[in-house]
Structure formats: C-alpha cells, structure tokens
Write an enzyme that holds these catalytic residues in place. Sequence first.
Site, PDB file in Angstrom:
ATOM      1  N   ARG A 104     -29.286  48.900 -28.349  1.00  0.00           N
ATOM      2  CA  ARG A 104     -30.311  49.561 -29.167  1.00  0.00           C
ATOM      3  C   ARG A 104     -30.243  49.026 -30.580  1.00  0.00           C
ATOM      4  O   ARG A 104     -29.179  49.049 -31.194  1.00  0.00           O
ATOM      5  CB  ARG A 104     -30.055  51.075 -29.226  1.00  0.00           C
ATOM      6  N   THR A 108     -34.358  50.610 -35.504  1.00  0.00           N
ATOM      7  CA  THR A 108     -35.583  51.036 -34.811  1.00  0.00           C
ATOM      8  C   THR A 108     -35.298  51.852 -33.548  1.00  0.00           C
ATOM      9  O   THR A 108     -36.190  52.513 -33.014  1.00  0.00           O
ATOM     10  CB  THR A 108     -36.407  49.808 -34.376  1.00  0.00           C
ATOM     11  N   ASP A 200     -20.988  57.635 -28.592  1.00  0.00           N
ATOM     12  CA  ASP A 200     -21.477  56.372 -28.021  1.00  0.00           C
ATOM     13  C   ASP A 200     -20.656  56.049 -26.772  1.00  0.00           C
ATOM     14  O   ASP A 200     -19.462  55.766 -26.849  1.00  0.00           O
ATOM     15  CB  ASP A 200     -21.334  55.237 -29.044  1.00  0.00           C
ATOM     16  N   ASP A 203     -18.822  52.577 -26.649  1.00  0.00           N
ATOM     17  CA  ASP A 203     -17.635  52.533 -27.513  1.00  0.00           C
ATOM     18  C   ASP A 203     -16.488  53.345 -26.928  1.00  0.00           C
ATOM     19  O   ASP A 203     -15.320  52.953 -27.017  1.00  0.00           O
ATOM     20  CB  ASP A 203     -17.979  53.064 -28.910  1.00  0.00           C
TER      21      ASP A 203
END
Length: 209
Positions: A104, A108, A200, A203
């Site tokens: 991603r 944006t 995340d 991660d």
Amino acid sequence: MAKVQIMDHPLIQHKINFIRREDVGSKDFRTAVSEIASLMCYEATRDLELQDVQIKTPICEMTGKELAGKKLAVIPILRAGLGMVDGMLSMIPAAKVGHIGLYRDPETLEPVEYYCKLPVDCEEREVFVVDPMLATGGSLVAAVTLLKQKGVKRMRAMCILAAPEGVKAFEKAHPDVDLYIGALDDHLNDHGYIVPGLGDAGDRIFGTK
Ligand SMILES: O=c1ccn([C@@H]2O[C@H](COP(=O)(O)O)[C@@H](O)[C@H]2O)c(=O)[nH]1
Ligand SMILES: O=P(O)(O)OP(=O)(O)O
Ligand SMILES: [Mg+2]
C-alpha cells in the site's frame, strides 16, 4: 450477490483475540495466524464436491467418499498473506500456490503491484486468495481484478480481520466472489489501519518493525 461469511467458530475467535495483543511476538503471531488459516480453510471448504470411490478396509469392501479431484490453488497477497499459506496447505496439501505482490502506498493507500507468479493452469483451478487484513479493500480488489484478467473463474477470498469499509468496497467491486472473514472490526483510522485491529500484519509476521 456473493456471500460474506464471518467465521465465528470459538477456536477462530480465541486465536484472533490472541494475535490482537501487542505483546505477542513474531514467532507466536506467525504460529497463530497459520492455525487460524487452517481453521478458516476447514470451514470455507465445506462445500467442496465429493465423489464415490470403492475401497477395501481390513474388514470388507465399501463405497467411500473422496474429494472430487477439483484442482485448488492458494494465492497469498504478499507479504502478509504468506503467513496464511502453510495453514491452508495443511488442509488442502495438493493445492498449488501462486503469489501476488502488492504494497500500500503510505500516502494514497492505493495498492502498488510488484510481483505476480501464478500456477500455469490457474484458470482451471478453484482459487483461494488470502490476506490477513481487509482494510480499505484496495489490495484485495486489485488482486481479484488481476486474477480475473488472468482468466481465473472460480475464486473465494479469505481475510482474518476486516473493516466495514473494505467489505463494502470488495462487495461492490466483486459481487460474484465469496468472502470469508474471521472478525469484522469497527472502522479504519486516518492511516488506513483497522481499529481495533492488530497493527501491520506483514511487520508482525516478519518482525520488520
Ligand atoms: O490494519 C491493517 C491494515 C492494512 N494492512 C496491510 O494492508 C493491506 C490491506 O490494506 P487495504 O487498504 O485493504 O489495501 C494488507 O495486505 C495488509 O498487508 C495491515 O497489515 N494492517
Ligand atoms: O500492504 P502492506 O503495504 O502493509 O504490505 P506488506 O504486506 O508487505 O506489509
Ligand atoms: Mg504491511
């Protein structure tokens, strides 16, 4: 309209609650994600076709049931989807594995494709697209669009956590694809992270933050 199914099996809910905790380290996080993927795969494959087969037990002959030989494929969205692959394969070991690399854009939140390698006969296979997190929906929508362009006809998507925004976007873009989720969370924050979520997923699986 495709179905959206929340897999609220107690074992799935228990393990999802575990991976939400911020003090769970990468090793335990990875193990639990894999276990959740197995359980979700078990539930999502309830409707696979069976066929009759003659077998011989040590006692007698009988007509048993086996999978009707439908070809399957698991396609994780990199990186985070990789955490679900082993769990899926523990249930459907004959499945082939393809990979779609998307990240991603942090500004944006749009998905950026960087890799795609699929089984050569993916258009003949029943495909399970997996990504633990459905946030804005951009990544999953893009992955399924790409697979349709490559000729895949039969597909389902599996995500461990989803935001309402992502479910809505996915249903709008791909009303023909069933979506299985482990839990439906509350909303997205200003950075596109699921709230309450788990952070995340990539991660946490790979220990990169
Ligand atoms: O809370 C979150 C939200 C997103 N991710 C990662 O992003 C994509 C999905 O985001 P979309 O906005 O739906 O495209 C997913 O592949 C995750 O890697 C996350 O880890 N945690
Ligand atoms: O969707 P992202 O950007 O979080 O990618 P990754 O799964 O590699 O963390
Ligand atoms: Mg990530």
